[in-house]
Design a protein around this motif. Structure first.
Motif, mmCIF file in Angstrom:
data_model
loop_
_atom_site.group_PDB
_atom_site.id
_atom_site.type_symbol
_atom_site.label_atom_id
_atom_site.label_comp_id
_atom_site.label_asym_id
_atom_site.label_seq_id
_atom_site.Cartn_x
_atom_site.Cartn_y
_atom_site.Cartn_z
ATOM 1 N N PHE A 455 0.813 -1.214 0.000
ATOM 2 C CA PHE A 455 0.000 0.000 0.000
ATOM 3 C C PHE A 455 0.848 1.267 0.000
ATOM 4 N N SER A 456 2.167 1.153 0.200
ATOM 5 C CA SER A 456 3.013 2.339 0.121
ATOM 6 C C SER A 456 3.214 2.783 -1.321
ATOM 7 N N MET A 457 3.064 1.892 -2.242
ATOM 8 C CA MET A 457 3.252 2.255 -3.636
ATOM 9 C C MET A 457 2.223 3.281 -4.100
ATOM 10 N N PRO A 458 0.946 3.139 -3.801
ATOM 11 C CA PRO A 458 0.022 4.205 -4.214
ATOM 12 C C PRO A 458 0.389 5.563 -3.639
ATOM 13 N N TYR A 459 0.878 5.592 -2.379
ATOM 14 C CA TYR A 459 1.298 6.865 -1.782
ATOM 15 C C TYR A 459 2.455 7.467 -2.556
ATOM 16 N N VAL A 462 1.231 8.742 -5.852
ATOM 17 C CA VAL A 462 0.455 9.981 -5.715
ATOM 18 C C VAL A 462 1.392 11.169 -5.485
ATOM 19 N N CYS A 463 2.392 10.973 -4.624
ATOM 20 C CA CYS A 463 3.332 12.080 -4.372
ATOM 21 C C CYS A 463 4.103 12.462 -5.629
ATOM 22 N N LEU A 464 4.600 11.451 -6.343
ATOM 23 C CA LEU A 464 5.357 11.744 -7.551
ATOM 24 C C LEU A 464 4.469 12.390 -8.606
#
Length: 511
Positions: A455-459, A462-464
């Motif tokens: 689930f850290s990948m979506p974060y 989104v940031c990038l």
């Protein structure tokens, strides 16, 4: 006049020596049949068989015209001097314990074995070329067959047709267990049929229904057979078989009733015009004549009895060549329905629908004393949508507990006055007599671990993405909203005038 004479002679050659309108009888024939067998587990098995027989010596006669026999396979027999050829493509595994003995058994994946004629000098080279050609015909990965997965059995895989000798050096056998069967394999298989999938039993071969089954196996068997009783001449037989097992609970929406339309999404309209025999057999052996609880519709006009795999079977026969079988609407939809619920019935199972309703399994069983009963259910793990995960997905997902409702025999007879004095228990657990009492038990909930994404990948994404959008948007917004003005150059100040005076005194051009 000369052209007319040539046309006349051509017509005479086409008509042959028999005279006007007299044609030679066909030397090949096609028979198609479908056997529908209700299995002990409640599923339904459907087995197709298309038999093409050709009274021809492919390896001796110079054959150039093909009518019913596929030309691609006929040329294959002649080129590689084949005695027999057997190819099967199977998805799934036949559960003999629950489904009984199958008509045709095949391993999972791709299986190929062939007998070559004794005139073949290099069997390994012919075997390699044969597997590559079959790979192209059936769109399968048979080209991966080589010496590392090819064997020469000496006891199994005897010739199924005529065999003058049993020299196993002319036999080759290979299996590709990882071969995946899909529509690309079914389409060329259907094209080998004389009527393709346009008429006859082959109209039921709908890919989206055949591959949503518990078991799928298609095969091609070629062998030489005797043409007459004395076996003075040889014919070639091609058998194309296809076996599927439908989950009756899924296709029947929780009921054991089935029909052709429910299984195949199609009905039979007409036989193949090139077929000399087109029949549907429905196994009605398990339907007792005294206490029959099932009915087959429409009622069969004929029945057939025979010993199949050591068991006497009774089949309802539907002959598509009989005009009385196909209704006025030119549609035959064979159905099996329950007349009444069976006594002491099977299991009640209601399949789940994704994101709509869960599974429901109810069993009415009678357990002996001091016994242990184990109920196991197979399931497959699947990925959920990212919005369907709980805040702590690594903890797992809970499955609701099972419910056990039992009527337990009573050891001590209860007195009626005890129930009168306890109205609460009398209302919760009413019983007709004191010989038994009702108990409902619950099991522990089951914790299942499902695949959990990072689930850290979506974060990070989104940031990038926001960073890139902000930079690009800021630059474009600055360019689109900024106002550009052209300023006129000034004539110069005091410093410039003093510099020009000095330059003029020195004889240098002014600025």
């Amino acid at each position: 006049m000369a052209a007319a004479v040539r046309i006349f002679l051509l017509l005479l050659l086409l008509l042959g020596p028999g005279g006007w309108g007299q044609a030679e009888p066909p030397r090949d024939s096609l028979r198609e049949e479908l056997v529908i067998t209700p299995l002990p587990s409640g599923d339904v098995a459907a087995t197709f068989q298309f038999r093409t027989r050709w009274d021809s010596e492919l390896q001796r006669e110079g054959v150039s015209h093909y009518r019913l026999f596929p030309k691609a396979l006929g040329q294959l027999i002649s080129k590689y001097s084949l005695r027999e050829l057997h190819l099967s493509l199977t998805q799934g595994f036949w559960r003999t314990r629950y489904w009984g003995t199958p008509f045709l058994q095949a391993p999972s994946g791709a299986e190929l074995w062939a007998w070559f004629q004794e005139t073949v000098t290099d069997v390994d080279e012919s075997w390699k070329e044969l597997s590559n050609v079959l790979s192209g015909i059936f769109c399968a990965s048979l080209n991966f067959i080589d010496s590392t997965n090819t064997v020469t059995p000496t006891a199994s895989f005897k010739p199924l047709g005529l065999a003058n000798g049993t020299d196993h050096s002319f036999l080759r056998y290979a299996v590709l267990p990882r071969e995946v069967v899909c529509t690309e394999n079914l389409t060329p298989w259907k094209k080998l049929l004389p009527c393709s999938s346009k008429a006859g039993l082959s109209v039921l071969l709908k890919a989206d229904r055949l591959f949503h089954t518990s078991y799928h196996s298609q095969a091609v068997h070629i062998r030489p057979v005797c043409r007459n009783a004395r076996c003075t001449s040889v014919s070639w037989e091609l058998r194309q078989t296809l076996s599927v097992v439908f989950d009756a609970f899924v296709t029947g929406q929780g009921k054991k009733d089935w029909s052709l339309f429910r299984m195949f999404s199609r009905t039979l309209t007409e036989p193949c015009p090139l077929a000399s025999e087109s029949r549907v057999y429905v196994d009605i052996t398990s339907y007792g004549q005294d206490n029959e609880t099932l009915e087959v519709y429409p009622p069969p006009l004929a029945t057939y009895q025979d010993v199949i795999l050591g068991t006497r079977k009774t089949y309802a026969v539907y002959d598509l060549l009989d005009a009385a079988v196909v209704s006025n609407s030119r549609s035959l939809n064979i159905q099996l329905k329950w007349k009444r619920p069976p006594e002491n019935g099977y299991i009640h199972y209601q399949p789940a629908q994704d994101r709509m309703q869960p599974h429901l399994l109810e069993m009415l069983i009678q357990l002996p004393a001091n016994s242990i009963t184990k109920v196991s259910i197979q399931f497959e793990r699947a990925l959920l949508k990212w919005t369907e995960y709980t805040p702590d997905p690594n903890h797992g997902f809970y499955v609701s507990p099972s419910v056990l409702s039992a009527l337990v025999p009573s050891v001590v007879a209860a007195k009626p006055r005890d129930w009168e004095e306890s109205p609460l228990f009398n209302s919760l657990f009413p019983v007709s007599d004191s010989s038994s009492y009702f108990v409902r038990l619950y099991t522990e909930p089951l914790l299942v671990s499902l695949p959990t994404p990072d689930f850290s990948m979506p974060y990070n994404v989104v940031c990038l993405t926001c960073t890139v959008v902000a930079v690009c948007y800021g630059s474009f917004y600055n360019l689109l909203t900024r106002t550009f003005q052209i300023e006129e150059p000034r004539k110069g100040g005091l410093v410039k005038r003093l510099a020009n005076l000095i330059r003029r005194a020195r004889g240098v051009p002014p600025l």
